[in-house]
Design a protein around this motif. Structure first.
Motif, PDB file in Angstrom:
ATOM      1  N   MET A   1       0.821  -1.267   0.088  1.00  0.00           N
ATOM      2  CA  MET A   1       0.106   0.065  -0.045  1.00  0.00           C
ATOM      3  C   MET A   1       0.976   1.250   0.068  1.00  0.00           C
ATOM      4  SD  MET A   1      -3.060  -1.156   0.171  1.00  0.00           S
ATOM      5  CE  MET A   1      -4.065   0.335   0.582  1.00  0.00           C
ATOM      6  N   ASN A   2       0.427   2.292  -0.884  1.00  0.00           N
ATOM      7  CA  ASN A   2       1.382   3.374  -0.883  1.00  0.00           C
ATOM      8  C   ASN A   2       0.978   4.164   0.430  1.00  0.00           C
ATOM      9  OD1 ASN A   2       2.547   2.848  -3.465  1.00  0.00           O
ATOM     10  ND2 ASN A   2       0.695   3.472  -4.497  1.00  0.00           N
ATOM     11  N   LEU A  24      -3.582  -5.673  13.507  1.00  0.00           N
ATOM     12  CA  LEU A  24      -4.063  -4.041  12.958  1.00  0.00           C
ATOM     13  C   LEU A  24      -4.357  -3.291  14.301  1.00  0.00           C
ATOM     14  CD1 LEU A  24      -6.411  -4.673   9.865  1.00  0.00           C
ATOM     15  CD2 LEU A  24      -4.023  -3.539   9.782  1.00  0.00           C
ATOM     16  N   ARG A  25      -5.148  -3.643  15.132  1.00  0.00           N
ATOM     17  CA  ARG A  25      -5.338  -2.769  16.379  1.00  0.00           C
ATOM     18  C   ARG A  25      -4.156  -2.542  17.099  1.00  0.00           C
ATOM     19  NH1 ARG A  25      -9.325  -0.161  14.036  1.00  0.00           N
ATOM     20  NH2 ARG A  25     -11.627  -0.990  14.402  1.00  0.00           N
ATOM     21  N   ARG A  26      -3.352  -3.667  17.557  1.00  0.00           N
ATOM     22  CA  ARG A  26      -2.367  -3.682  18.399  1.00  0.00           C
ATOM     23  C   ARG A  26      -1.433  -2.583  17.950  1.00  0.00           C
ATOM     24  NH1 ARG A  26      -1.568 -10.159  18.802  1.00  0.00           N
ATOM     25  NH2 ARG A  26      -3.039 -10.599  20.399  1.00  0.00           N
ATOM     26  N   ALA A  27      -1.283  -2.546  16.525  1.00  0.00           N
ATOM     27  CA  ALA A  27      -0.348  -1.638  15.809  1.00  0.00           C
ATOM     28  C   ALA A  27      -0.877  -0.192  15.826  1.00  0.00           C
ATOM     29  CB  ALA A  27      -0.073  -2.134  14.296  1.00  0.00           C
ATOM     30  N   MET A 302      -0.916 -11.819  11.253  1.00  0.00           N
ATOM     31  CA  MET A 302      -0.101 -10.901  11.978  1.00  0.00           C
ATOM     32  C   MET A 302       0.961 -10.033  10.876  1.00  0.00           C
ATOM     33  SD  MET A 302       0.131 -12.074  15.772  1.00  0.00           S
ATOM     34  CE  MET A 302       0.742 -13.714  15.286  1.00  0.00           C
ATOM     35  N   ALA A 303       1.423 -11.021  10.065  1.00  0.00           N
ATOM     36  CA  ALA A 303       2.383 -10.360   9.027  1.00  0.00           C
ATOM     37  C   ALA A 303       1.710  -9.400   8.159  1.00  0.00           C
ATOM     38  CB  ALA A 303       2.926 -11.601   8.369  1.00  0.00           C
ATOM     39  N   LEU A 309       0.005  -1.597   7.330  1.00  0.00           N
ATOM     40  CA  LEU A 309       0.595  -0.555   8.025  1.00  0.00           C
ATOM     41  C   LEU A 309       2.051   0.211   7.754  1.00  0.00           C
ATOM     42  CD1 LEU A 309      -1.082  -1.178  11.281  1.00  0.00           C
ATOM     43  CD2 LEU A 309      -1.962   0.075   9.429  1.00  0.00           C
ATOM     44  N   GLY A 310       2.510  -0.305   6.685  1.00  0.00           N
ATOM     45  CA  GLY A 310       4.080   0.340   6.272  1.00  0.00           C
ATOM     46  C   GLY A 310       5.149  -0.446   6.672  1.00  0.00           C
ATOM     47  N   GLU A 311       5.141  -1.920   7.262  1.00  0.00           N
ATOM     48  CA  GLU A 311       6.304  -2.458   7.569  1.00  0.00           C
ATOM     49  C   GLU A 311       6.429  -3.538   6.964  1.00  0.00           C
ATOM     50  OE1 GLU A 311       6.595  -2.914  11.904  1.00  0.00           O
ATOM     51  OE2 GLU A 311       5.737  -0.846  12.239  1.00  0.00           O
ATOM     52  N   PRO A 312       6.422  -3.750   5.593  1.00  0.00           N
ATOM     53  CA  PRO A 312       6.610  -4.896   4.907  1.00  0.00           C
ATOM     54  C   PRO A 312       7.849  -5.749   4.947  1.00  0.00           C
ATOM     55  CG  PRO A 312       7.113  -3.089   3.432  1.00  0.00           C
ATOM     56  CD  PRO A 312       6.609  -2.490   4.631  1.00  0.00           C
ATOM     57  N   ARG A 313       7.689  -7.048   5.240  1.00  0.00           N
ATOM     58  CA  ARG A 313       8.840  -7.996   5.159  1.00  0.00           C
ATOM     59  C   ARG A 313       8.259  -9.023   4.778  1.00  0.00           C
ATOM     60  NH1 ARG A 313       9.130  -6.273  11.028  1.00  0.00           N
ATOM     61  NH2 ARG A 313       8.089  -8.130  11.800  1.00  0.00           N
ATOM     62  N   PRO A 314       9.206  -9.777   3.869  1.00  0.00           N
ATOM     63  CA  PRO A 314       8.727 -11.143   3.452  1.00  0.00           C
ATOM     64  C   PRO A 314       8.355 -12.132   4.463  1.00  0.00           C
ATOM     65  CG  PRO A 314      11.007 -10.288   2.610  1.00  0.00           C
ATOM     66  CD  PRO A 314      10.869  -9.552   3.628  1.00  0.00           C
ATOM     67  N   PHE A 315       7.105 -12.969   4.264  1.00  0.00           N
ATOM     68  CA  PHE A 315       6.611 -13.827   5.113  1.00  0.00           C
ATOM     69  C   PHE A 315       7.238 -15.178   4.819  1.00  0.00           C
ATOM     70  CE2 PHE A 315       3.238 -16.941   6.408  1.00  0.00           C
ATOM     71  CZ  PHE A 315       3.369 -16.660   7.767  1.00  0.00           C
ATOM     72  N   ALA A 316       8.467 -15.673   5.664  1.00  0.00           N
ATOM     73  CA  ALA A 316       9.344 -16.573   5.374  1.00  0.00           C
ATOM     74  C   ALA A 316       9.390 -17.431   6.743  1.00  0.00           C
ATOM     75  CB  ALA A 316      10.698 -16.135   5.094  1.00  0.00           C
TER      76      ALA A 316
END
Length: 394
Positions: A1-2, A24-27, A302-303, A309-316
């Motif tokens: 998401m931009n 989402l709510r926790r973040a 959770m990932a 919310l702007g913290e993309p990390r590969p789900f590995a």
């Protein structure tokens, strides 16, 4: 998401959808979250359906993933008892079966899977599948001492129900089309060891048999390809699952054995897949996988919340699953399917290591200490070479 979304629609009100909403709510996400589920009940846990619930050890209300007060605290728009029927990814609108239209900035697809059925058995009394709470309650009512349950399919669902039924005094016949039960999931060596456990507990295991039909008339039975009939009081069809993706037809999203996603669980701009329905690229193993296990579902939910919310990390992840049978807990880490070698390191307590090319990719154990199992998991996560892993773990 931009940009951070204001409205998130989650289709699927089970473990994955709930995990995404909680993440989402926790973040700190303060926007609108709409949680849609086709069952008319709050999110509940499914693994106990074949074990504690079926055995009568748990009441249905114990399956709730969260108390109702915790769900209320999330401030969700709940749409329960109604399925999604379509999505327009251009307009960013989901249509529900009751013709409600839900606009979204981000869409999370967590629709899970349904049990695969044998043709012609939909309306036959005494023929069961096991995926939902009503499924489990209907089967539970039929499991009484002396009755005969025939299970078609010897995967983990079939194996767990067989173990539970035997504990209730039910006669069980397990029918498997392959030469070794559970071989597709854990390999022939481990499958043979797990089959021995069932035989020792009185299950009749028949392999390399093909079911052609189920006879609904009394006496009930299962007809095999050779013409013989296996008598039954009830039949459980446990021949796998089908991802719930039909409602995505015409959306432009890629569907192939699930919703196809990239390493971020993204299927398209603003659309994510979570849980059993998602076929995502796991960069740790360099392949697409669809994992039908509770732990993976929650972790992926959770990932995805972090990604949105702007913290993309590969789900590995290193996938994890467990299975309880006859008081024995089987646990596994990694990607066990499509392996090149399954090496039995301890046949008495069951410890099997899995190799793909020159790398350790999985481990299956029963009775191994948590500390020892975590050591194997660390080696898989580190992409340890096969020979190094065997030396280190030993």
């Amino acid at each position: 998401m931009n940009a951070a979304p204001n409205r998130v629609v989650i289709i699927g009100a089970a473990a994955g959808g709930l995990a995404a909403a909680e993440g989402l709510r926790r973040a700190g996400f303060g926007g609108v979250i709409t949680l849609v589920g086709d069952e008319p009940r709050l999110p509940y846990d499914r693994p106990p359906l074949s074990k504690q619930l079926l055995a009568g050890q748990w009441a249905p209300d114990r399956l709730a993933l969260r108390p109702a007060t915790d769900i209320d605290a999330l401030g969700l728009e709940l749409r329960l008892g109604v399925a999604a029927s379509a999505v327009n990814t251009g307009r960013r609108v989901v249509t529900l079966a009751d013709d409600t239209h839900l606009p979204y900035d981000a869409l999370i697809v967590a629709t899970g899977v349904r049990a695969r059925r044998l043709p012609g058995t939909d309306d036959l009394a005494g023929v069961h599948t096991l995926r939902t709470l009503p499924d489990a309650l209907a089967l539970k009512e039929r499991l009484r001492p002396g009755r005969h349950l025939v299970i078609v399919g010897a995967g983990f669902v079939g194996a767990e129900v067989a173990a539970t039924a035997r504990g209730l005094g039910v006669r069980v016949t397990l029918l498997e089309s392959g030469p070794v039960p559970l071989a597709l999931a854990v390999g022939e060596e481990a499958g043979q060891l797990m089959t021995r456990l069932h035989v020792e507990h009185g299950v009749t295991v028949r392999t390399q048999v093909s079911v052609t039909s189920v006879l609904g008339a009394r006496p009930m039975g299962v007809r095999l390809a050779d013409g013989t009939v296996v008598p039954a009081d009830d039949v459980l069809v446990a021949i796998g699952s089908v991802p719930n993706t039909e409602w995505l037809a015409g959306s432009g999203l890629s569907v192939h054995d699930g919703l196809v996603c990239d390493q971020y669980s993204s299927a398209a701009h603003g659309v994510y897949g979570v849980g059993d329905v998602a076929r995502w690229h796991n960069p740790l193993f360099g392949t697409h996988m669809r994992v039908e296990h509770r732990t993976n579902t929650a972790e992926q939910g959770m990932a995805v919340a972090r990604d949105l919310l702007g913290e993309p990390r590969p789900f590995a992840p290193v996938p994890y699953f467990w299975s309880d049978q006859y008081g024995t807990k089987f646990q596994a880490y990694g990607h066990l399917r499509d392996h090149d070698e399954a090496l039995v390191l301890d046949s008495d307590h069951l410890l099997v290591a899995y190799r793909k090319a020159d790398r350790l990719v999985g481990v299956l154990a029963a009775g191994l200490s948590p500390k020892a199992l975590r050591a194997w998991r660390a080696l898989i996560a580190a992409r340890a070479p096969w020979t190094t892993a065997l030396t280190t773990a030993a």
